[in-house]
Design a protein around this motif. Structure first.
Motif, PDB file in Angstrom:
ATOM      1  N   ALA A 188       3.186  -0.448   5.672  1.00 19.64           N
ATOM      2  CA  ALA A 188       2.102  -0.750   4.749  1.00 19.64           C
ATOM      3  C   ALA A 188       2.395  -2.025   3.964  1.00 19.64           C
ATOM      4  O   ALA A 188       1.526  -2.857   3.781  1.00 19.64           O
ATOM      5  N   LEU A 189       3.609  -2.155   3.535  1.00 16.04           N
ATOM      6  CA  LEU A 189       3.974  -3.311   2.711  1.00 16.04           C
ATOM      7  C   LEU A 189       3.859  -4.613   3.490  1.00 16.04           C
ATOM      8  O   LEU A 189       3.563  -5.655   2.919  1.00 16.04           O
ATOM      9  N   ALA A 222       3.012  -9.115  -3.546  1.00 14.08           N
ATOM     10  CA  ALA A 222       3.147  -7.653  -3.596  1.00 14.08           C
ATOM     11  C   ALA A 222       4.543  -7.230  -3.149  1.00 14.08           C
ATOM     12  O   ALA A 222       5.151  -6.339  -3.754  1.00 14.08           O
ATOM     13  N   ARG A 223       5.048  -7.869  -2.117  1.00 13.60           N
ATOM     14  CA  ARG A 223       6.390  -7.527  -1.629  1.00 13.60           C
ATOM     15  C   ARG A 223       7.457  -7.862  -2.673  1.00 13.60           C
ATOM     16  O   ARG A 223       8.398  -7.100  -2.864  1.00 13.60           O
ATOM     17  N   SER A 276      -6.155   3.813   0.046  1.00 16.21           N
ATOM     18  CA  SER A 276      -5.182   4.830   0.466  1.00 16.21           C
ATOM     19  C   SER A 276      -3.831   4.202   0.803  1.00 16.21           C
ATOM     20  O   SER A 276      -2.775   4.771   0.490  1.00 16.21           O
ATOM     21  N   MET A 277      -3.832   3.021   1.409  1.00 14.26           N
ATOM     22  CA  MET A 277      -2.580   2.336   1.709  1.00 14.26           C
ATOM     23  C   MET A 277      -1.930   1.840   0.417  1.00 14.26           C
ATOM     24  O   MET A 277      -0.710   1.900   0.270  1.00 14.26           O
ATOM     25  N   CYS A 278      -2.744   1.375  -0.509  1.00 14.95           N
ATOM     26  CA  CYS A 278      -2.230   0.959  -1.821  1.00 14.95           C
ATOM     27  C   CYS A 278      -1.552   2.138  -2.506  1.00 14.95           C
ATOM     28  O   CYS A 278      -0.486   1.988  -3.092  1.00 14.95           O
ATOM     29  N   HIS A 279      -2.167   3.298  -2.415  1.00 12.38           N
ATOM     30  CA  HIS A 279      -1.595   4.503  -3.032  1.00 12.38           C
ATOM     31  C   HIS A 279      -0.196   4.765  -2.480  1.00 12.38           C
ATOM     32  O   HIS A 279       0.734   5.040  -3.233  1.00 12.38           O
ATOM     33  N   VAL A 280      -0.032   4.642  -1.169  1.00 11.61           N
ATOM     34  CA  VAL A 280       1.273   4.848  -0.533  1.00 11.61           C
ATOM     35  C   VAL A 280       2.284   3.841  -1.081  1.00 11.61           C
ATOM     36  O   VAL A 280       3.423   4.202  -1.409  1.00 11.61           O
ATOM     37  N   ILE A 281       1.887   2.592  -1.193  1.00 14.60           N
ATOM     38  CA  ILE A 281       2.784   1.539  -1.679  1.00 14.60           C
ATOM     39  C   ILE A 281       3.170   1.780  -3.139  1.00 14.60           C
ATOM     40  O   ILE A 281       4.338   1.657  -3.514  1.00 14.60           O
TER      41      ILE A 281
END
Length: 80
Positions: free
Chosen positions: A1-2, A9-10, A42-47
Motif C-alpha cells: 500500500a505504501l 507519505a513514505r 480503505s488503503m489509507c486506513h491500512v497505512i
C-alpha cells in the motif's frame, strides 16, 4: 500500500512525527497526503493503522482507538 503513495507519505510513515509534533497531527498529515496521492480511503486506513502501530498512539486503545483512526481518515477524505 505504501508503495502507491507519494514520497512524502513514505517519509512521514518512516520517520514519524516531527520534533515538537504530536502523533495525532502526524497521523492526520499522513492521511491527508494519502488522500492527495490518490490512495483509496480503505488503503489509507491500512497505512495509518500501520503508522499508528509503529509510533504507538491509538492501537493500544482497542476499538475506541480504531474509531479514532477511522475518524482521521474520514476527515482527510471529507476535505477533498
Amino acid at each position: 500500500a505504501l508503495r502507491a503513495t507519494s514520497p512524502l507519505a513514505r517519509v512521514i510513515w518512516q520517520r514519524g512525527p516531527l520534533e515538537g509534533q504530536d502523533r495525532s497531527t502526524a497521523l492526520m498529515r499522513l492521511a491527508h497526503v494519502c488522500c492527495t496521492s490518490g490512495i483509496t480511503p480503505s488503503m489509507c486506513h491500512v497505512i495509518v493503522v500501520d503508522a499508528d502501530k509503529r509510533w504507538g498512539k491509538y492501537h493500544a486503545r482497542g476499538a475506541s482507538g480504531m474509531e479514532h483512526i477511522a475518524k482521521i481518515v474520514e476527515r482527510a477524505y471529507g476535505n477533498h
